[in-house]
Design a protein around this motif. Structure first.
Motif, mmCIF file in Angstrom:
data_model
loop_
_atom_site.group_PDB
_atom_site.id
_atom_site.type_symbol
_atom_site.label_atom_id
_atom_site.label_comp_id
_atom_site.label_asym_id
_atom_site.label_seq_id
_atom_site.Cartn_x
_atom_site.Cartn_y
_atom_site.Cartn_z
ATOM 1 N N HIS A 109 0.687 -1.423 -0.012
ATOM 2 C CA HIS A 109 0.037 0.020 0.068
ATOM 3 C C HIS A 109 0.836 1.347 -0.164
ATOM 4 O O HIS A 109 0.086 2.430 -0.299
ATOM 5 N N MET A 110 2.225 1.111 0.042
ATOM 6 C CA MET A 110 2.761 2.377 -0.029
ATOM 7 C C MET A 110 3.888 2.733 -1.305
ATOM 8 O O MET A 110 4.447 3.504 -1.530
ATOM 9 N N LYS A 111 3.914 1.618 -1.886
ATOM 10 C CA LYS A 111 4.765 1.443 -3.030
ATOM 11 C C LYS A 111 4.572 2.709 -4.008
ATOM 12 O O LYS A 111 5.486 3.128 -4.667
ATOM 13 N N GLU A 112 3.416 3.245 -4.160
ATOM 14 C CA GLU A 112 3.153 4.261 -5.112
ATOM 15 C C GLU A 112 3.588 5.504 -4.470
ATOM 16 O O GLU A 112 3.582 6.685 -5.249
ATOM 17 N N VAL A 113 3.811 5.643 -3.398
ATOM 18 C CA VAL A 113 4.488 7.028 -2.887
ATOM 19 C C VAL A 113 5.757 7.600 -3.336
ATOM 20 O O VAL A 113 6.585 6.601 -2.934
ATOM 21 N N PRO A 114 5.830 8.545 -3.736
ATOM 22 C CA PRO A 114 7.292 9.002 -4.190
ATOM 23 C C PRO A 114 7.961 9.229 -3.206
ATOM 24 O O PRO A 114 7.675 9.644 -1.989
ATOM 25 N N VAL A 115 9.307 8.685 -3.342
ATOM 26 C CA VAL A 115 10.492 8.775 -2.277
ATOM 27 C C VAL A 115 11.588 9.582 -2.782
ATOM 28 O O VAL A 115 12.095 9.138 -3.764
ATOM 29 N N VAL A 116 11.955 10.622 -2.245
ATOM 30 C CA VAL A 116 13.064 11.275 -2.768
ATOM 31 C C VAL A 116 14.285 11.302 -1.582
ATOM 32 O O VAL A 116 14.056 11.317 -0.274
ATOM 33 N N ILE A 117 15.412 10.938 -2.061
ATOM 34 C CA ILE A 117 16.651 10.646 -1.270
ATOM 35 C C ILE A 117 17.227 11.997 -1.231
ATOM 36 O O ILE A 117 17.597 12.693 -2.283
ATOM 37 N N MET A 118 18.151 12.337 -0.249
ATOM 38 C CA MET A 118 18.812 13.653 -0.049
ATOM 39 C C MET A 118 20.194 13.051 0.570
ATOM 40 O O MET A 118 20.326 11.975 1.421
ATOM 41 N N SER A 119 21.366 13.574 0.027
ATOM 42 C CA SER A 119 22.582 13.568 0.696
ATOM 43 C C SER A 119 23.502 14.629 0.458
ATOM 44 O O SER A 119 23.266 15.442 -0.471
ATOM 45 N N SER A 120 24.533 14.726 1.461
ATOM 46 C CA SER A 120 25.353 15.772 1.078
ATOM 47 C C SER A 120 26.564 15.512 0.106
ATOM 48 O O SER A 120 27.312 16.201 -0.382
ATOM 49 N N GLU A 121 26.643 14.182 -0.161
ATOM 50 C CA GLU A 121 27.530 13.527 -1.043
ATOM 51 C C GLU A 121 26.992 13.224 -2.249
ATOM 52 O O GLU A 121 25.883 12.554 -2.626
ATOM 53 N N ASN A 122 27.830 13.864 -3.297
ATOM 54 C CA ASN A 122 27.247 13.597 -4.584
ATOM 55 C C ASN A 122 27.861 12.539 -5.436
ATOM 56 O O ASN A 122 28.846 12.513 -6.310
ATOM 57 N N ILE A 123 27.540 10.947 -4.941
ATOM 58 C CA ILE A 123 28.254 9.819 -5.426
ATOM 59 C C ILE A 123 27.388 9.223 -6.307
ATOM 60 O O ILE A 123 26.203 8.824 -6.199
ATOM 61 N N SER A 124 27.901 9.022 -7.887
ATOM 62 C CA SER A 124 26.910 8.729 -8.717
ATOM 63 C C SER A 124 26.560 7.412 -8.703
ATOM 64 O O SER A 124 25.256 6.849 -9.001
ATOM 65 N N ALA A 125 27.149 6.287 -8.010
ATOM 66 C CA ALA A 125 26.877 4.935 -7.745
ATOM 67 C C ALA A 125 25.875 4.846 -6.819
ATOM 68 O O ALA A 125 24.893 4.353 -6.919
ATOM 69 N N ARG A 126 25.722 5.815 -5.739
ATOM 70 C CA ARG A 126 24.850 6.088 -4.724
ATOM 71 C C ARG A 126 23.619 6.374 -5.277
ATOM 72 O O ARG A 126 22.283 5.815 -5.374
ATOM 73 N N ILE A 127 23.680 7.591 -6.334
ATOM 74 C CA ILE A 127 22.564 8.155 -6.869
ATOM 75 C C ILE A 127 21.677 7.291 -7.679
ATOM 76 O O ILE A 127 20.521 6.850 -7.827
ATOM 77 N N ASN A 128 22.572 6.564 -8.628
ATOM 78 C CA ASN A 128 22.029 5.440 -9.474
ATOM 79 C C ASN A 128 21.440 4.419 -8.855
ATOM 80 O O ASN A 128 20.273 3.690 -9.144
ATOM 81 N N LYS A 129 21.695 3.662 -7.703
ATOM 82 C CA LYS A 129 21.354 2.644 -7.103
ATOM 83 C C LYS A 129 19.788 3.046 -6.496
ATOM 84 O O LYS A 129 18.900 2.235 -6.495
ATOM 85 N N CYS A 130 19.837 4.191 -5.845
ATOM 86 C CA CYS A 130 18.825 4.889 -5.419
ATOM 87 C C CYS A 130 17.278 4.989 -6.618
ATOM 88 O O CYS A 130 16.433 4.369 -6.460
#
Lengths: 160, 156
Positions: A109-130
């Protein structure tokens, strides 16, 4: 709310209710900032200090998954009020923002809710994974008012 | 009786500009300032107070962690990461920079280096604390005198 989450409202008197945001961050200063940013953007805000609290709030914690009310509707009277956006920090002790994202996307019941991730570090592997796991967006900290206004727009668009 | 408020406002503008010029505060502080409104006129003071409390706690934890026989660098790094985060969120540029350097020493598992970094972060923290207290006091004097806090124009 007795799940270690703090709720505040800063809404307008429109016919449609202001979006409700759940903001998850282990940093007390960041929670305060994020809360004000969303309040100033006409959103209702609930903050949680870690992933566990966030899941409990969403009605996804522990044995609550067996709650028939949760499964029956978006607004479970026992737990998990309707949330239009989950904004979570990536780096948190215990459960990371990525792990929280996964749990939300795995739920029925929650999978349609948009999830936004924040981070101080700009690591592309991390961004892609999310993004691959279904994150709506990845935002770099520190958060600014323009970031939040953009998010609000996106959430409102999804509703219509 | 604008003379009094006007003078205070000019003092504030000059003082704030000097903090930006010295790299003690950055644009993110303006973000905080712009979020303050009638519904929450103490917002900046509240956030900054949280920052002070949290920083003191973290600095104490760091001193304790570095005083152990076998230093747990992961733990040290976690604390520095927190401090880096909160200083970045309020625009305390020099504290943030000192934290970045600190994290490098953690990565290298260099105790001596970490202790030096802790000294530096502590120094920068007390500097920004002192400056912010003066700045916020000026702001409160302006508000008490019925004036408004001037908006910071573009920093060249």
């Amino acid at each position: 709310m007795n799940v270690g989450a703090a709720c505040s409202s800063g809404g307008t008197n429109g016919i449609e209710q202001d979006p409700h945001v759940l903001a998850v961050d282990d940093n007390v200063v960041d929670r305060k900032l994020v809360e004000k940013l969303f309040k100033n953007s006409s959103c209702r805000v609930t903050t949680a200090e870690n992933g566990m609290r966030a899941l409990e709030y969403l009605g996804l914690g522990g044995d609550r998954q067996s709650c028939s009310s949760c499964q029956a509707s978006d607004i479970c009277p026992s737990h998990g009020l309707k949330v239009n956006l989950v904004l979570t920090d990536y780096c948190m002790p215990g459960m990371t923002g990525y792990e929280l994202l996964k749990k939300i996307k795995e739920s029925s019941h929650m999978k349609e809710v948009p999830v936004v991730i924040m981070s101080s570090e700009n690591i592309s592997a991390r961004i892609n994974k999310c993004l691959e796991e279904g994150a709506q967006m990845f935002i770099q900290k520190p958060l600014k008012l323009s970031d939040v206004k953009k998010l609000r727009c996106q959430v409102m668009q999804r509703r219509s | 009786m604008d003379g009094g408020v006007g003078l205070l406002q000019r003092q504030l503008v000059d003082y704030r500009a000097s903090l930006f010029n010295e790299g003690i505060l950055n644009e993110q502080f303006n973000q905080l300032q712009s979020l303050q409104d009638e519904s929450n006129p103490d917002f900046v003071v509240e956030v900054v107070s949280l920052f002070f409390e949290d920083s003191v706690r973290l600095l104490n934890e760091l001193a304790k962690s570095l005083d152990q026989r076998n230093v747990d660098f992961k733990k040290v790094d976690a604390h520095v990461h927190q401090l880096k985060g909160s200083s970045s969120s309020i625009g305390a540029q020099r504290v943030q920079n000192a934290c970045i350097a600190f994290r490098s020493c953690c990565e290298e598992k260099n105790v001596e280096g970490c202790l030096k970094c802790l000294q530096q972060v502590t120094k920068e923290y007390y500097l920004v604390k002192n400056k912010l207290e003066i700045l916020l006091k000026l702001e409160q004097q302006i508000l008490a005198a019925g004036g408004s806090i001037p908006v910071q124009s573009e920093v060249i």
